[in-house]
Design an enzyme around this catalytic site. Sequence first.
Site, PDB file in Angstrom:
ATOM      1  N   GLU A 188       2.066-101.786-103.802  1.00 32.90           N
ATOM      2  CA  GLU A 188       2.781-100.594-103.322  1.00 32.90           C
ATOM      3  C   GLU A 188       2.604 -99.399-104.251  1.00 32.90           C
ATOM      4  O   GLU A 188       3.552 -98.908-104.874  1.00 32.90           O
ATOM      5  CB  GLU A 188       4.277-100.903-103.151  1.00 32.90           C
ATOM      6  CG  GLU A 188       4.511-101.891-102.043  1.00 32.90           C
ATOM      7  CD  GLU A 188       5.990-102.078-101.658  1.00 32.90           C
ATOM      8  OE1 GLU A 188       6.224-102.544-100.536  1.00 32.90           O
ATOM      9  OE2 GLU A 188       6.870-101.765-102.454  1.00 32.90           O
ATOM     10  N   GLU A 211       2.945-108.139 -96.748  1.00 29.51           N
ATOM     11  CA  GLU A 211       4.394-108.320 -96.836  1.00 29.51           C
ATOM     12  C   GLU A 211       5.027-107.914 -95.517  1.00 29.51           C
ATOM     13  O   GLU A 211       4.686-106.861 -94.958  1.00 29.51           O
ATOM     14  CB  GLU A 211       5.025-107.440 -97.933  1.00 29.51           C
ATOM     15  CG  GLU A 211       4.799-107.912 -99.334  1.00 29.51           C
ATOM     16  CD  GLU A 211       5.524-107.062-100.364  1.00 29.51           C
ATOM     17  OE1 GLU A 211       6.629-106.565-100.070  1.00 29.51           O
ATOM     18  OE2 GLU A 211       4.970-106.901-101.462  1.00 29.51           O
TER      19      GLU A 211
HETATM   20  C1  BGP Z   1       8.548-104.490-101.587  1.00 24.45           C
HETATM   21  C2  BGP Z   1       8.079-105.141-102.842  1.00 24.45           C
HETATM   22  C3  BGP Z   1       8.473-106.549-103.022  1.00 24.45           C
HETATM   23  C4  BGP Z   1       9.701-107.002-102.274  1.00 24.45           C
HETATM   24  C5  BGP Z   1       9.942-106.333-100.952  1.00 24.45           C
HETATM   25  C6  BGP Z   1      11.302-106.568-100.323  1.00 24.45           C
HETATM   26  O1  BGP Z   1       8.870-103.165-101.870  1.00 24.45           O
HETATM   27  O2  BGP Z   1       6.665-105.108-102.943  1.00 24.45           O
HETATM   28  O3  BGP Z   1       8.420-106.838-104.384  1.00 24.45           O
HETATM   29  O4  BGP Z   1      10.774-107.261-103.043  1.00 24.45           O
HETATM   30  O5  BGP Z   1       9.708-104.968-100.989  1.00 24.45           O
HETATM   31  O6  BGP Z   1      12.256-105.715-100.861  1.00 24.45           O
HETATM   32  P1  BGP Z   1      13.631-106.177-101.440  1.00 24.45           P
HETATM   33  O7  BGP Z   1      13.329-107.264-102.409  1.00 24.45           O
HETATM   34  O8  BGP Z   1      14.191-104.996-102.105  1.00 24.45           O
HETATM   35  O9  BGP Z   1      14.427-106.637-100.290  1.00 24.45           O
END
Ligand code: BGP
Length: 475
Positions: free
Chosen positions: A179, A372
């Site tokens: 990201e 993701e």
């Molecule tokens: C993205 C990241 C992850 C992950 C995901 C979910 O921004 O790459 O590391 O954590 O989001 O977000 P969160 O964990 O805040 O629910």
Amino acid sequence: MGFKDDFLWGGATAANQCEGGIYEGGRGLANVDVCPAGTDRSAVISGHLPMLSMDSSHTYPAAEGVDMYHHFREDIRLFAEMGFKVYRLSIAWTRIFPQGDEEEPNENGLEFYEEMFRECRRYGIEPLVTICHFDCPIGLIKKLGGWRSRQMIDFYLHLCEVLFTRFRDYVRYWLTFNEINMILHAPFMGAGISFEEGENEEQVKYQAAHHELIASALATRMAHEINPDNRVGCMFAAGSVYPYSCNPADVWEAVVTEQENYFFVDVQARGYYPSYAVKRLQKKKIFPRMEAGDEEILRRHPVDFISFSYYNSRCVAAPDSGQEEAAGNLFKSVKNPYLRFSEWGWPIDPLGLRITLNQVYDRYQKPLFIVENGFGAADEPDENGYVKDDYRIDYLREHIRAMKAAVEEDGVELLGYTSWGCIDLVSASSGEMRKRYGYIYVDKQDDGSGTYARSKKKSFYWYKKVIETNGEDLD
Ligand code: BGP
């Protein structure tokens, strides 16, 4: 029709959110370790509350994660049982270079990942490796101020060289930065940057991003030189931006917000700064300092494929329109009246994934990879410890359906799909354990209690069937 036979189904994690074991094997401390849970988290991750070590008034969930450091064999076996073709994981930079600037890598850290890759290969699972999932060694933050310094490029490339060489026989798919656009929204968590009083924050962020873009292009070149079979991708937090209404002022706001989001990928995929970014950064007098040769580096080494996270779409209105805001993956957004929301206020928009896939593919015409996607929820195990996560299955089913339509009906070239947090792990934005994404439940709670025991949720069996049928049976 449908997905190609070699479509890469799997799941994704990040070292700092699941490994724990931060004092083991000679590992050093990183920015991601010192982001506390609780109310101060957002000030720390945004670079407004400096934190370079742990103190006794906060808790730091990454220190233990879900203890994958000691459970990885069991975890990979469970992934294999679901039929994973690919497992996306990241390298904790400070396991390999504890301070960041050592000459020689830490053998213990290399062996740890070698073991993980061996386990994956044993089950025929292709590792997809994020070189940097937000980590920045505290040693380099203290010496250089993180990615605000151009010297970071050399230390990052040293890490890459060690990884590409040592894991030549295990890994083909690499992502340079997780990201990359998160640097604009969470600069300490994303790039080790804390701000000083009175400085131009935007200027610092875009300069740091330039360093990462050069590092990414040089890493791509190096990966290809070391093994021509290597495939290198960029990674960004995606999610189409909708105008709140057909008022041209709202539409224009959406165009500009979208451009801000695509900026880094425009550079990584096309090899040059897009004209809108040049103009706007020049106008604000924050165009990054470049060195001779930078433009050529970017031009000559674009990425092979484009990967992204998708959790939700966004919605924007013209400034001062007074629309109510919604949450969502660290981005501000106006509340979209047509969507439902998760317990954490993130919009749920499966069609948005199809829209995003089409827009990204139209824009770059390179293979895509969804690395993701998932649903964060507070799972409640029943008296037998079983989690019936139908809400998660619903979310994933609808998103996979949308992805299928993009492939089957729109002709988008898609390499694979790794859903986020295939095993429960610590949330990046909130630092909570309670926000779970996994097919596998881990007994670890926010108050620090728990046995780390793993158990299969209902979604485990569902996803296994999805993979078995190559996405045909989604019921
Ligand atoms: C993205 C990241 C992850 C992950 C995901 C979910 O921004 O790459 O590391 O954590 O989001 O977000 P969160 O964990 O805040 O629910």
